[in-house]
Design a protein around this motif. Structure first.
Motif, PDB file in Angstrom:
ATOM      1  N   TYR A   1      40.495  53.958  36.353  1.00  7.86           N
ATOM      2  CA  TYR A   1      40.764  53.168  37.557  1.00  7.86           C
ATOM      3  C   TYR A   1      41.460  51.870  37.156  1.00  7.86           C
ATOM      4  CZ  TYR A   1      39.892  49.940  41.434  1.00  7.86           C
ATOM      5  OH  TYR A   1      40.028  49.009  42.439  1.00  7.86           O
ATOM      6  N   CYS A   2      42.585  51.587  37.851  1.00  4.91           N
ATOM      7  CA  CYS A   2      43.326  50.333  37.624  1.00  4.91           C
ATOM      8  C   CYS A   2      43.025  49.388  38.782  1.00  4.91           C
ATOM      9  CB  CYS A   2      44.822  50.591  37.516  1.00  4.91           C
ATOM     10  SG  CYS A   2      45.812  49.075  37.353  1.00  4.91           S
ATOM     11  N   GLY A   3      42.285  48.324  38.490  1.00  2.19           N
ATOM     12  CA  GLY A   3      41.949  47.355  39.529  1.00  2.19           C
ATOM     13  C   GLY A   3      43.149  46.553  39.990  1.00  2.19           C
ATOM     14  N   THR A   4      44.131  46.383  39.091  1.00  2.00           N
ATOM     15  CA  THR A   4      45.325  45.620  39.452  1.00  2.00           C
ATOM     16  C   THR A   4      46.072  46.290  40.601  1.00  2.00           C
ATOM     17  OG1 THR A   4      45.534  44.863  37.172  1.00  2.00           O
ATOM     18  CG2 THR A   4      47.490  44.650  38.588  1.00  2.00           C
ATOM     19  N   HIS A   5      46.150  47.631  40.540  1.00  2.00           N
ATOM     20  CA  HIS A   5      46.861  48.394  41.575  1.00  2.00           C
ATOM     21  C   HIS A   5      45.911  49.097  42.533  1.00  2.00           C
ATOM     22  CE1 HIS A   5      49.942  48.001  38.375  1.00  2.00           C
ATOM     23  NE2 HIS A   5      50.786  47.963  39.403  1.00  2.00           N
ATOM     24  N   ASP A   6      44.584  48.931  42.305  1.00  2.00           N
ATOM     25  CA  ASP A   6      43.573  49.527  43.173  1.00  2.00           C
ATOM     26  C   ASP A   6      43.836  51.013  43.391  1.00  2.00           C
ATOM     27  OD1 ASP A   6      41.308  49.657  44.715  1.00  2.00           O
ATOM     28  OD2 ASP A   6      42.333  49.070  46.575  1.00  2.00           O
ATOM     29  N   MET A   7      43.998  51.769  42.285  1.00  2.00           N
ATOM     30  CA  MET A   7      44.262  53.195  42.374  1.00  2.00           C
ATOM     31  C   MET A   7      43.777  53.866  41.090  1.00  2.00           C
ATOM     32  SD  MET A   7      45.145  55.826  43.960  1.00  2.00           S
ATOM     33  CE  MET A   7      45.512  54.946  45.459  1.00  2.00           C
ATOM     34  N   VAL A   8      43.401  55.152  41.198  1.00  2.00           N
ATOM     35  CA  VAL A   8      42.972  55.949  40.040  1.00  2.00           C
ATOM     36  C   VAL A   8      44.179  56.661  39.447  1.00  2.00           C
ATOM     37  CG1 VAL A   8      40.604  56.239  40.810  1.00  2.00           C
ATOM     38  CG2 VAL A   8      42.339  57.815  41.631  1.00  2.00           C
ATOM     39  N   TYR A   9      44.209  56.791  38.116  1.00  2.00           N
ATOM     40  CA  TYR A   9      45.320  57.423  37.419  1.00  2.00           C
ATOM     41  C   TYR A   9      44.787  58.277  36.287  1.00  2.00           C
ATOM     42  CZ  TYR A   9      48.030  53.785  39.780  1.00  2.00           C
ATOM     43  OH  TYR A   9      48.588  52.970  40.717  1.00  2.00           O
ATOM     44  N   CYS A  10      45.591  59.215  35.823  1.00  2.00           N
ATOM     45  CA  CYS A  10      45.233  60.017  34.647  1.00  2.00           C
ATOM     46  C   CYS A  10      45.430  59.167  33.388  1.00  2.00           C
ATOM     47  CB  CYS A  10      46.063  61.288  34.578  1.00  2.00           C
ATOM     48  SG  CYS A  10      47.808  60.980  34.204  1.00  2.00           S
ATOM     49  N   LEU A  11      44.924  59.644  32.273  1.00  2.00           N
ATOM     50  CA  LEU A  11      44.976  58.878  31.033  1.00  2.00           C
ATOM     51  C   LEU A  11      46.407  58.640  30.573  1.00  2.00           C
ATOM     52  CD1 LEU A  11      42.028  60.510  29.031  1.00  2.00           C
ATOM     53  CD2 LEU A  11      42.073  58.262  30.107  1.00  2.00           C
TER      54      LEU A  11
END
Length: 456
Positions: free
Chosen positions: A2-12
């Motif tokens: 999870y990237c808090g900067t962009h408020d979205m979940v991403y793959c590794l």
């Protein structure tokens, strides 16, 4: 992750390549444990439900627009058909007139030839008769012989004169001198009209407002712009009642020239690409050519209406406002008929429809033949004076008392107000739409400026 900067979940892979510089990156377990709340599910459910309803509304509106677009297409097709029929009927009328004129000319020529033939036959009979008399062997005295010779000579001389007259007169014929302008102008027309797509916005607001000075150095009085018309070149003509002038405004809304008319102007309208007609309080209409400067073409007289507002030109006819209605005149000033039963203010024409403000709560629309088409009414209006129409068929009218501009569709549906209200302390008199700049020009009394409303 999870990237808090962009408020979205991403793959590794994305985290490693595209979010390496982001400072607030955590694994899902930590993110769900620290910031995830059950109430967010409820909020998201509510938000998604609301968005679902909004999208359904948009879909419904788009479906309605499909129907309206088809209706618009059908309306234009009907108008094209009307133009086609009108043109064919006019060509038939011209053809009929030509054939009538041909038949009349042919009949006159034929009658003359038959009359000449009858005269020739009489002369020929007389000549044959004298030939018989001269060949007669009947004995007569010298005096009788003298009389007979003189009479025969007279008949012979008459026959000679007749022969000479007919020979010098030439043959009777009929010719057709074609009006080449008809075919040339017809072939120069490349279309019956322009088909364009417009996006009709529900939001109609004033983006900005400008005051444009229209007073000239030699103006002796405060301006009163009673009417405005737009030329094919994109320039505008302002009728200034108080200063007894018409003024030329360029496409940047600067007054560049003027022309002093022979009376106070009470109405103005375009009659061709760069020609206008100005109605005067003297019951005259002056026809002007507008190039780099004004020049007068001619004047025509009308019997009533000079002191009253409003005039348009459509289908070769002038519609002239008077005290209790509108009179229709041809291009030479011959009265034809009266239409309407009220005193109009400003008039505009679009295709085969005429729109008139009525100093009341709206606008009345007439067909070009004088029959009423529809009325555009709204309770927010009390004393309508100016009217104009944008390219998409939206009709704008202004109220002299409240200074509100109320908007209608061409078929009469009220679309609301143009907001905010017009901020000017004087009384609005006339409107004109500028399609190049998407703005409305407002003339006032008394005022040395016109207001230009740039629309969103």
């Amino acid at each position: 992750m999870y990237c808090g900067t962009h408020d979205m979940v991403y793959c590794l892979k994305c985290i490693a390549t595209k979010h390496r510089s982001c400072s607030d990156v955590t694994n899902l377990t930590d993110a769900a444990g620290s910031s995830f709340r059950q109430n967010e599910i409820a909020r998201l459910q509510k938000e998604s439900k609301s968005m679902k309803e909004l999208l359904a509304d948009i879909e419904k509106a788009k479906q309605e627009h499909v129907v309206l677009l088809k209706e618009k297409r059908d309306q234009i097709q009907r108008r094209v058909q009307e133009i086609q029929v009108s043109m064919i009927e006019h060509i038939k009328t011209l053809s009929k007139q030509a054939n009538v004129s041909l038949d009349e000319t042919y009949a006159k020529g034929k009658d003359k030839l038959e009359s000449d033939i009858a005269v020739v036959n009489r002369r020929r009979s007389e000549v044959e008769k004298i030939n018989e008399q001269l060949q007669s062997k009947t004995q007569v005295n010298q005096e009788q012989q003298f009389v007979k010779v003189k009479l025969c000579q007279q008949i012979t001389d008459d026959a000679k004169h007749l022969h000479a007259e007919f020979e010098s007169g030439g043959q009777v014929s009929v010719e057709f001198e074609e009006n080449s302008n008809v075919m040339e102008q017809f072939l120069e027309v490349k279309s019956l009209g322009k088909i364009e797509q417009f996006r009709v916005n529900r939001k109609r607001e004033i983006q900005r407002q400008e005051e444009v000075n229209v007073k000239m150095q030699n103006d002796q009085h405060t301006c009163w712009i009673v009417d405005i018309c737009k030329l094919g070149s994109g320039r505008f003509i302002l009728a200034d009642f108080n200063n007894i002038k018409v003024k030329l405004m360029d496409t940047d809304h600067k007054v560049t020239d003027h022309f002093s008319v022979q009376g106070q102007p009470t109405g103005i309208c375009k009659i061709s690409h760069n020609e206008v007609a100005v109605k005067l309080n003297t019951n005259n209409i002056e026809l002007l050519s507008v190039g780099t400067r004004f020049s007068k073409l001619r004047s025509i007289s009308i019997k009533e209406g000079g002191n009253y507002r409003g005039m348009i030109y459509t289908a070769g006819k002038f519609w002239v406002g008077k005290s209790a209605g509108v009179d229709v005149y041809d291009i030479n000033g011959t009265f034809e008929r009266s239409v309407a039963k009220f005193r109009p203010c400003q008039m505009i024409v679009c295709q085969n429809s005429v729109y008139l403000t009525d100093y009341n709560d709206g606008i009345v629309c007439f067909k070009s033949d004088g029959t009423k088409r529809t009325e555009l009414r709204d309770s927010r209006l009390e004393n309508t004076t100016g009217v104009c129409m944008s390219c998409d068929g939206t009709v704008y009218t202004i109220d002299e008392l409240s200074k509100k501009i109320v908007i209608f569709s061409r078929n009469g549906k009220c679309l609301g107000e143009l907001v905010p209200d017009v901020s000017n302390g004087t009384e609005p008199e006339s409107l004109c739409y500028d399609d190049k700049n998407n703005c409305i020009i407002i003339g006032f009394t008394p005022s040395n400026t016109v207001t230009v409303l740039y629309l969103i």
